[in-house]
Design an enzyme around this catalytic site. Structure first.
Site, PDB file in Angstrom:
ATOM      1  N   ASP A 190      45.920  47.932  41.365  1.00  0.00           N
ATOM      2  CA  ASP A 190      45.235  46.963  41.794  1.00  0.00           C
ATOM      3  C   ASP A 190      43.854  47.345  42.396  1.00  0.00           C
ATOM      4  O   ASP A 190      43.854  48.458  43.044  1.00  0.00           O
ATOM      5  CB  ASP A 190      45.985  46.024  42.956  1.00  0.00           C
ATOM      6  CG  ASP A 190      47.227  45.114  42.395  1.00  0.00           C
ATOM      7  OD1 ASP A 190      47.227  45.038  41.005  1.00  0.00           O
ATOM      8  OD2 ASP A 190      48.038  44.874  42.870  1.00  0.00           O
ATOM      9  N   ASP A 240      46.749  40.334  36.469  1.00  0.00           N
ATOM     10  CA  ASP A 240      47.224  39.217  37.417  1.00  0.00           C
ATOM     11  C   ASP A 240      46.323  37.827  37.264  1.00  0.00           C
ATOM     12  O   ASP A 240      46.778  36.976  37.175  1.00  0.00           O
ATOM     13  CB  ASP A 240      47.072  39.721  38.935  1.00  0.00           C
ATOM     14  CG  ASP A 240      47.857  40.889  39.280  1.00  0.00           C
ATOM     15  OD1 ASP A 240      48.923  41.039  38.761  1.00  0.00           O
ATOM     16  OD2 ASP A 240      47.495  41.431  40.127  1.00  0.00           O
TER      17      ASP A 240
END
Length: 184
Positions: free
Chosen positions: A128, A148
């Site tokens: 991330d 995401d």
């Protein structure tokens, strides 16, 4: 109309492109940032790149060994269900529902790829790197990635069009039943 036609007719290429975008951005940011927690500020007090290896789901939920296995299974099953649905029902789904799957499928698969990578016998975690926050109001959104975004946007698009499509079908059914009643 042209963009829409390209999106529907070349959905396989679009999904491969989105998956490639996710993978490329993860590895570019991993190389640029170098180590977990490193940041590059883009917009002061609003947006930065920050490297995080997320071993759980949203905001690290379901972390740990059992959670990791559950998330791999969920990602695997989710990817399979979306691929099956797209292959089997693409001619009966509304075009909006197809677009939702086209967005969500590479997102789910992109994070699945990260989940199955192990380093020194431990799961590395999902890479991330996008961190949105507002210092002025003490708002701090968990760090996320392109996959995401695709998964969330695709799921929302699918759900919205599913309910619109479902409502349309129910209204058509109701109109046919009323027509049958009038003919009696």
């Amino acid at each position: 109309k042209v963009l829409y036609k390209i999106f529907i007719e070349y959905f396989g290429l679009i999904m491969i492109g989105l998956l490639a975008l996710d993978i490329a951005t993860k590895y570019i940011m991993e190389a640029a940032l170098g180590y977990p927690g490193a940041t590059i500020e883009l917009i002061p007090n609003l947006l930065e790149f920050q490297l995080v290896y997320n071993k759980g789901a949203f905001a690290g939920m379901l972390g740990g060994t059992v959670g990791h296995i559950i998330l791999i299974l969920i990602s695997f099953v989710g990817t399979g269900i979306m691929a099956y649905g797209l292959a089997k029902y693409r001619y009966t789904f509304s075009k909006g529902m197809i677009i939702g799957i086209i967005l969500a499928l590479p997102g789910c698969f992109g994070n699945l790829i990260d989940r199955v990578i192990y380093v020194n016998g431990e799961p590395r975690g999902v890479i991330d790197f996008i961190h949105f926050y507002i210092d002025a109001i003490n708002f701090d959104w968990p760090v996320f990635n392109v996959a995401d975004m695709l998964l969330v946007i695709g799921t929302i698009v699918f759900a919205v069009f599913y309910f619109i499509y479902d409502t349309k079908l129910e209204n058509e059914k109701k109109a046919k039943l009323e027509e049958i009643e009038k003919q009696k």
